[in-house]
Design a protein around this motif. Structure first.
Motif, PDB file in Angstrom:
ATOM      1  N   HIS A  53       0.820  -1.252   0.029  1.00  0.00           N
ATOM      2  CA  HIS A  53       0.175  -0.042   0.149  1.00  0.00           C
ATOM      3  C   HIS A  53       0.825   1.203  -0.024  1.00  0.00           C
ATOM      4  O   HIS A  53       0.595   2.443  -0.627  1.00  0.00           O
ATOM      5  N   ASP A  76       1.021   3.875  -3.079  1.00  0.00           N
ATOM      6  CA  ASP A  76       0.811   5.195  -2.732  1.00  0.00           C
ATOM      7  C   ASP A  76       1.980   6.077  -3.385  1.00  0.00           C
ATOM      8  O   ASP A  76       1.391   7.302  -3.838  1.00  0.00           O
ATOM      9  N   SER A 135       1.601   5.209  -7.819  1.00  0.00           N
ATOM     10  CA  SER A 135       0.463   5.743  -8.364  1.00  0.00           C
ATOM     11  C   SER A 135      -0.552   6.464  -7.825  1.00  0.00           C
ATOM     12  O   SER A 135      -1.243   7.228  -8.505  1.00  0.00           O
ATOM     13  N   TYR A 136      -0.918   6.317  -6.639  1.00  0.00           N
ATOM     14  CA  TYR A 136      -2.295   6.755  -6.111  1.00  0.00           C
ATOM     15  C   TYR A 136      -2.010   8.407  -6.074  1.00  0.00           C
ATOM     16  O   TYR A 136      -3.112   8.994  -6.092  1.00  0.00           O
ATOM     17  N   ARG A 137      -0.861   8.895  -6.079  1.00  0.00           N
ATOM     18  CA  ARG A 137      -0.699  10.351  -5.604  1.00  0.00           C
ATOM     19  C   ARG A 137      -1.074  11.106  -6.898  1.00  0.00           C
ATOM     20  O   ARG A 137      -1.372  12.311  -6.836  1.00  0.00           O
ATOM     21  N   ARG A 183      -5.018  11.019  -6.587  1.00  0.00           N
ATOM     22  CA  ARG A 183      -5.742  11.300  -5.107  1.00  0.00           C
ATOM     23  C   ARG A 183      -6.856  12.272  -5.344  1.00  0.00           C
ATOM     24  O   ARG A 183      -7.989  11.954  -4.595  1.00  0.00           O
ATOM     25  N   ALA A 237      -3.383   1.282  -9.250  1.00  0.00           N
ATOM     26  CA  ALA A 237      -3.572   2.786  -8.975  1.00  0.00           C
ATOM     27  C   ALA A 237      -3.521   2.873  -7.398  1.00  0.00           C
ATOM     28  O   ALA A 237      -3.456   3.923  -7.190  1.00  0.00           O
ATOM     29  N   GLY A 238      -4.450   1.706  -6.646  1.00  0.00           N
ATOM     30  CA  GLY A 238      -4.464   1.973  -5.178  1.00  0.00           C
ATOM     31  C   GLY A 238      -4.598   0.892  -4.402  1.00  0.00           C
ATOM     32  O   GLY A 238      -4.925  -0.220  -5.226  1.00  0.00           O
ATOM     33  N   ARG A 293      -5.217  -0.740  -0.454  1.00  0.00           N
ATOM     34  CA  ARG A 293      -5.779  -0.066   1.032  1.00  0.00           C
ATOM     35  C   ARG A 293      -5.687  -1.431   1.617  1.00  0.00           C
ATOM     36  O   ARG A 293      -6.107  -2.680   1.422  1.00  0.00           O
TER      37      ARG A 293
END
Length: 298
Positions: free
Chosen positions: A67, A71, A74-76, A79, A259-260, A262
Motif C-alpha cells: 500500500h 501510494d 501511483s495513487y498520488r 488522489r 492505482a491504489g 488499501r
C-alpha cells in the motif's frame, strides 16, 4: 583565443532565439512530451518491485508495504479525483473524470456474498447515470427488470472464477451448476461489452487472471475501466509464488495499472486493490486523461 563580435546587438538576440527554437523543435520531434502520469507510475512500480529475490522474500517484503509503494508510485497521481464509495467496513475507490457528459453510458457491477446493497445505492446516488448491478447468492430476489434509472438491479447469482466453460453454449453449467463465470455473465446475461467498474468483495486472486492478455475477458472482447478487488493473504509456498506471478503479469501486461492499495480495516490478511484500464481508449479518455490515448504513454 578568438571571439566573435557582433556589430549589431539585434543579430546576437536573433541568434539566441534561433538556438532556443531549434532546441524546442528537437525536443518535440526526437524526445517528445514528458512521460504521462501513468507511464511515470508504471516505471516507479517496476523500479520498486521488480527484484531478483526469492518468492518467499518477495512476499515478505511486498505484502506489508504494498500500500505504501503504490501510494508513492501511483495513487498520488489520482488522489484528488478518487472518491471513496461505501462505509469503513466495505467500500470501493471510484475514479471520476468525464462521466457526467451527455454521451456517457455508465455500467457498474458489484459482486459479493452478502445481502447488503448499501455501496451500490451510494454509487447510484453519486453517479445517477450509472446502471448498477449487484450479484450475490444471498439476494432474496431478482430485480433485473426494474427501472435502471432509479434502482439497483439485484441478481441472485454466484460468480466463481472456477466455473469455467469450453464455449458459450448450454454446457457452461456442466462443471458447476450453482455458479457462473464472470465473462459469461457479462456477455450473455447483461449484454454489455464495456464496463466502467467491476467490484469483487471476496478473494479475487483468480479473477485478476481473467483480465490478462489471452484471458476469458480478452477472448470475449470485454473491457472494464476500473476494477476493485479484495485479495486475501496468500497461504503456502505455491500461493506466494502465484502472488508474485500475478504481480509481474500486472506490471508487464500493459493492460491495467495498480492505482491504489488499501489495507482492510481490522485485518492484516486482506488488501483492497484498485486497477485502472490503461489500454482501452474509451477508459483512458473518460477516467485517466482528457488528452488522446497514445500507446507510448502507458
Amino acid at each position: 583565443m578568438k571571439f566573435t563580435r557582433f556589430a549589431n546587438p539585434h543579430i546576437f538576440v536573433l541568434l539566441l532565439v534561433s538556438v532556443e527554437l531549434t532546441l524546442f523543435l528537437y525536443r518535440i520531434v526526437f524526445v517528445g512530451k514528458p512521460p504521462s502520469s501513468v507511464r511515470e507510475a508504471r516505471e516507479c512500480l517496476h523500479l520498486q518491485t521488480n527484484t531478483l529475490e526469492t518468492d518467499d522474500n518477495f512476499f515478505k517484503r511486498l505484502w506489508p508495504s504494498l500500500h505504501q509503494i503504490v501510494d508513492k508510485c501511483s495513487y498520488r497521481h489520482f488522489r484528488e479525483r478518487i472518491k471513496v464509495i461505501g462505509s469503513s467496513k466495505q467500500s470501493i475507490l471510484w475514479l471520476n473524470w468525464l462521466v457526467d457528459l451527455n454521451d456517457h453510458q455508465c455500467n457498474a457491477i458489484f459482486i459479493h456474498n452478502s445481502k447488503s446493497v448499501s455501496m451500490e445505492r451510494e454509487l447510484k446516488r453519486y453517479t445517477k447515470k450509472c446502471v448498477v448491478y449487484s450479484l450475490s447468492d444471498k439476494h432474496q430476489e431478482t430485480s433485473r427488470y426494474q427501472d435502471p434509472r432509479y434502482s439497483v438491479l439485484t441478481l441472485k447469482q454466484n460468480v466463481s472464477a472456477k466455473a469455467r466453460h469450453l464455449g458459450w453454449g448450454v454446457d457452461h453449467y456442466a462443471r458447476d451448476a450453482d455458479s457462473v463465470d464472470l465473462a459469461y455473465f457479462t456477455v450473455v446475461q447483461v449484454h454489455k461489452l464495456r464496463y466502467d467498474s467491476i467490484n469483487i468483495f471476496y478473494d479475487g486472486s483468480e479473477h485478476i487472471k481473467s483480465l490478462f492478455t489471452k484471458s476469458p475477458f480478452d477472448d470475449a472482447n470485454l473491457a472494464t475501466c476500473q476494477f476493485n478487488i479484495i485479495l486475501n493473504r496468500p497461504k503456502g509456498r505455491l500461493a506466494r509464488r502465484d502472488f508474485r506471478y500475478t504481480w509481474k503479469r500486472l506490471l508487464y501486461d500493459r493492460r491495467y495499472l495498480v492505482a491504489g492499495v488499501r489495507r482492510i480495516r481490522g485485518s492484516t490478511d486482506a488488501l483492497s486493490i484498485l486497477l485502472l484500464n490503461i489500454s482501452e481508449p474509451y477508459c483512458w479518455a473518460k477516467y485517466i486523461s482528457n488528452d488522446p490515448f497514445v500507446p507510448k504513454n502507458v
